[in-house]
Design an enzyme around this catalytic site. Structure first.
Site, PDB file in Angstrom:
ATOM      1  N   GLN A   1      50.051  30.109  52.837  1.00 27.20           N
ATOM      2  CA  GLN A   1      50.673  30.585  51.607  1.00 27.20           C
ATOM      3  C   GLN A   1      51.479  29.470  50.943  1.00 27.20           C
ATOM      4  O   GLN A   1      51.495  29.328  49.719  1.00 27.20           O
ATOM      5  CB  GLN A   1      51.573  31.780  51.910  1.00 27.20           C
ATOM      6  CG  GLN A   1      52.469  32.235  50.774  1.00 27.20           C
ATOM      7  CD  GLN A   1      51.697  32.821  49.598  1.00 27.20           C
ATOM      8  OE1 GLN A   1      50.567  33.263  49.764  1.00 27.20           O
ATOM      9  NE2 GLN A   1      52.290  32.813  48.422  1.00 27.20           N
ATOM     10  N   GLU A   2      52.148  28.672  51.757  1.00 23.22           N
ATOM     11  CA  GLU A   2      53.032  27.634  51.227  1.00 23.22           C
ATOM     12  C   GLU A   2      52.269  26.389  50.761  1.00 23.22           C
ATOM     13  O   GLU A   2      52.556  25.849  49.691  1.00 23.22           O
ATOM     14  CB  GLU A   2      54.051  27.232  52.301  1.00 23.22           C
ATOM     15  CG  GLU A   2      55.042  28.322  52.688  1.00 23.22           C
ATOM     16  CD  GLU A   2      56.080  28.582  51.613  1.00 23.22           C
ATOM     17  OE1 GLU A   2      56.120  27.836  50.609  1.00 23.22           O
ATOM     18  OE2 GLU A   2      56.854  29.542  51.760  1.00 23.22           O
ATOM     19  N   SER A   3      51.314  25.926  51.562  1.00 26.52           N
ATOM     20  CA  SER A   3      50.709  24.610  51.280  1.00 26.52           C
ATOM     21  C   SER A   3      49.193  24.567  51.376  1.00 26.52           C
ATOM     22  O   SER A   3      48.607  23.510  51.147  1.00 26.52           O
ATOM     23  CB  SER A   3      51.274  23.579  52.265  1.00 26.52           C
ATOM     24  OG  SER A   3      50.791  23.848  53.577  1.00 26.52           O
TER      25      SER A   3
END
Length: 495
Positions: A317-319
């Protein structure tokens, strides 16, 4: 001898008493010989043959799971015996196991076919499924609609499967029909081959494909080759029929039918909530970026106790699992840590995958500590992620709105319904922390949960594939786990 011939009545009397003695001996033997069911109960073991696949049996977070596993375990519990699993290396070996009577029943999503009924007995059907053509959708390539559309195509099915048996019958009417059988593949591997265009078609039970299709973007059902066929447990033919009768009685119980409904929902109604393009990108990222990082997520779980799949889902989700990812606000690395967060958990190089993932796990622990202990898992973690995304002050405001509406502020489902109201002046003007984009944490948590589900599915398939060619036919002693300690939801996260 001459005297006996002269006295036929005496000879008949000898025959009569001889037959009587033999009959008495047979009765005594039959009385002292236990039935098959009695023998199972005396030994205290029910031997069940199955396959190591996501639809039948697999190990999930160290615990056994799978539709057939749970149903067979319930039957063993019903009999008051221990279940011992037999895992034949190939699908074809499943039938060899049963012919050699090395297992009492085979529970492996087996269709009841005419050929199989000549060799084995079956319990009552608990599901029906139609053998269906599976193909990959391609622009300019029409959907197969008839047997003629299969001519000259690469078709692969499992050896000794009901699909192979069906094709053999169809060839009598359609002599141009050709196909290959695979001894080593599993159903998910056949789907992979269609997806990768190694083969043109496979044939699979419709319910099995429906449970997996959302994880294979681009695959679709063509036409059914025949009407839905019954699915049942298979057992060797036995003269007394006591085990078969016990199976029939077990399936007739109302609680068994309720269990089947729950297991159907758990294992056959699973859906990947990602859309076509998200799933395609996710599958590429799994192969290209996740596999090299998997060891670090597992090491972080060992260090912190945080589920490695949860950490991996957060990282995606982040990267999108890119170690060199950098946002406009300066957060960077696989876990996209801020400078402050990195310093808090001792990360000196945010672009180092090992440091970033372990640091992200340790930071998640500190984030979760801000959520009241009375909130149970998994909601405790969903609240922590939402608070991390939007800020804990805004999360508290949303919980206040939830309470005002008469709902439970400790329930994530209730709070997520009220988070978007933080963007509405009518509501945020009455709260301490004011305006916030409350829809963002809802999407954030929902995405992480979706990624976890796809990761869990991929891990189950991978685990089954690793075990697929095992030389040993014996399963690990998983059935020693008491019923009350077994997982109630095989696909829910362990947090």
């Amino acid at each position: 001898m001459f005297a006996l011939r002269q006295k036929p009545h005496f000879r008949a009397m000898i025959y009569f008493w001889g037959l009587t003695v033999i009959g008495i001996m047979l009765v005594v033997i039959s009385v002292n010989t236990p039935t098959q069911l009695e023998a199972i109960k005396q030994k205290g073991v029910l031997r069940v043959a199955t396959r190591n696949t996501p639809m039948t049996y697999y190990i999930d977070k160290g615990r056994p799971a799978g539709f057939e596993y749970e149903l067979a375990r319930a039957f063993a519990d019903h009999l008051g015996v221990r279940m011992e699993l037999i895992l034949p290396p190939t699908f074809a070996d499943l039938f060899t196991t049963m012919r050699e009577r090395n297992a009492h029943i085979a529970a492996s999503n087996l269709s009841v076919t005419e050929q199989r009924e000549k060799q084995f007995d079956f319990g009552p059907p608990y599901r029906k499924s139609a053998p269906t053509i599976i193909y990959r959708v391609r622009q300019g390539q029409p959907q197969p609609q008839s047997i003629a559309d299969l001519y000259g195509k690469k078709i692969l099915v499992l050896e000794d499967s009901s699909q192979a048996e069906l094709l053999s019958r169809l060839k009598l009417e359609y002599p141009e029909l050709e196909w290959d059988t695979s001894e080593d593949d599993a159903a998910t591997e056949l789907l992979n081959k269609v997806h990768d265009e190694t083969i043109d078609f496979t044939i699979m039970d419709s319910t099995v494909f429906d449970a997996q299709k959302s994880f294979y973007p681009g695959l679709a059902k063509g036409f059914a080759l025949e009407a839905p066929q019954p699915i049942a447990w298979m057992l060797p033919k036995h003269y007394d029929g006591s085990l078969k009768q016990a199976i029939n009685e077990f399936f007739a119980l109302p609680e068994t039918q309720k269990l089947i409904d729950r297991l159907e929902a758990r294992y056959f109604s699973r859906q990947n909530q990602l859309n076509f393009f998200d799933t395609s990108e996710f599958r590429r990222a799994l192969d290209e970026r996740y596999l090299p990082l998997e060891q670090y997520f597992m090491l972080a779980e060992q260090e912190t106790g945080i589920d490695h799949l949860l950490l991996a889902a957060i990282a995606y989700q982040e990267s999108h699992w890119k170690a060199d990812a950098v946002s406009p606000t300066g957060v960077k690395g696989i876990m996209m840590l801020t400078n402050g967060a990195a310093e808090e958990v001792g990360v000196t190089d945010r672009t180092d995958p090992h440091q970033s993932i372990l640091g992200g796990a340790e930071y998640l622990i500190s984030v979760r500590a801000k959520i009241p202990d009375r909130i149970p898992e998994p909601d405790h973690t969903w609240f922590a992620l939402a608070g991390y995304n939007i800020g804990f002050g805004h999360l508290e405001d949303a919980r206040i709105l939830t309470q005002r509406a008469g709902k439970n502020p400790d329930n994530w489902q209730h709070v997520r319904e009220h988070l978007p109201l933080l963007a509405n002046e009518k509501y945020y003007s009455t709260l301490r922390y004011g305006y916030a984009r409350g829809y963002e944490p809802v999407t954030y948590v929902a995405n992480i949960r979706k990624y976890m589900e796809v990761l869990r599915w991929a891990e189950q398939v991978s685990q089954a594939s690793r075990s697929h060619g095992a030389a040993s036919g014996e399963a690990p002693p998983v059935d020693s786990i008491p019923p009350q300690e077994r997982s109630e939801e095989a696909v829910s996260p362990t947090l």
